[in-house]
Design a protein around this motif. Structure first.
Motif, PDB file in Angstrom:
ATOM      1  N   VAL A   1       1.719   6.795  -6.927  1.00 18.84           N
ATOM      2  CA  VAL A   1       0.479   7.617  -7.146  1.00 18.84           C
ATOM      3  C   VAL A   1       0.546   8.893  -6.950  1.00 18.84           C
ATOM      4  N   ARG A   2       0.987   9.171  -5.681  1.00 25.87           N
ATOM      5  CA  ARG A   2       1.545  10.602  -5.322  1.00 25.87           C
ATOM      6  C   ARG A   2       2.273  11.458  -6.326  1.00 25.87           C
ATOM      7  N   GLN A   3       3.519  10.788  -6.655  1.00 19.54           N
ATOM      8  CA  GLN A   3       4.280  11.277  -7.658  1.00 19.54           C
ATOM      9  C   GLN A   3       3.831  11.398  -8.790  1.00 19.54           C
TER      10      GLN A   3
ATOM     11  N   GLU B   1       0.902  -1.289   0.173  1.00 21.24           N
ATOM     12  CA  GLU B   1       0.001   0.055   0.039  1.00 21.24           C
ATOM     13  C   GLU B   1       0.956   1.067  -0.072  1.00 21.24           C
ATOM     14  N   GLU B   2       2.065   1.163   0.908  1.00 21.86           N
ATOM     15  CA  GLU B   2       2.781   2.370   0.677  1.00 21.86           C
ATOM     16  C   GLU B   2       3.536   2.747  -0.397  1.00 21.86           C
TER      17      GLU B   2
ATOM     18  N   THR C   1      11.891   3.404  -1.524  1.00 17.72           N
ATOM     19  CA  THR C   1      10.655   4.141  -2.090  1.00 17.72           C
ATOM     20  C   THR C   1      10.899   4.263  -3.484  1.00 17.72           C
ATOM     21  N   PRO C   2       9.961   3.770  -4.229  1.00 17.00           N
ATOM     22  CA  PRO C   2      10.118   3.833  -5.698  1.00 17.00           C
ATOM     23  C   PRO C   2       9.927   5.181  -6.116  1.00 17.00           C
TER      24      PRO C   2
END
Length: 85
Positions: free
Chosen positions: A40-42, A33-34, A73-74
């Motif tokens: 999506v935020r990026q 989920e993270e 973190t991708p």
């Protein structure tokens, strides 16, 4: 940095991309989920930024999103933009 010329057009390569998001989606069975929230935020932040600069992404597909999947973190990069002017 690498440069080359094709038909009198100069191409400059600043970096080689990691992997397209579509390829990673097809390879991986699970995203946390993270990770999904971060990706999506990026994407939304990138779209907001380029629109505020007068540029628009006409074809936002997973093929046009580069994902650095080697970090905790991708980190994404969106490619293939068109200028509004």
């Amino acid at each position: 940095i690498e440069t080359f010329e094709i038909d009198k057009e100069l191409y400059i390569i600043f970096e080689y991309p990691n992997e397209r998001l579509l390829n990673i989606i097809l390879k991986r069975e699970y995203f946390s989920e993270e990770e999904i929230i971060s990706i999506v935020r990026q994407i939304f932040e990138a779209i907001y930024y380029v629109h505020s600069q007068g540029t628009v992404e006409m074809q936002l597909f997973p093929e046009n999103i580069i994902l650095n999947d080697t970090e905790d973190t991708p980190f994404i990069k969106i490619v293939d933009f068109f200028d509004l002017e």
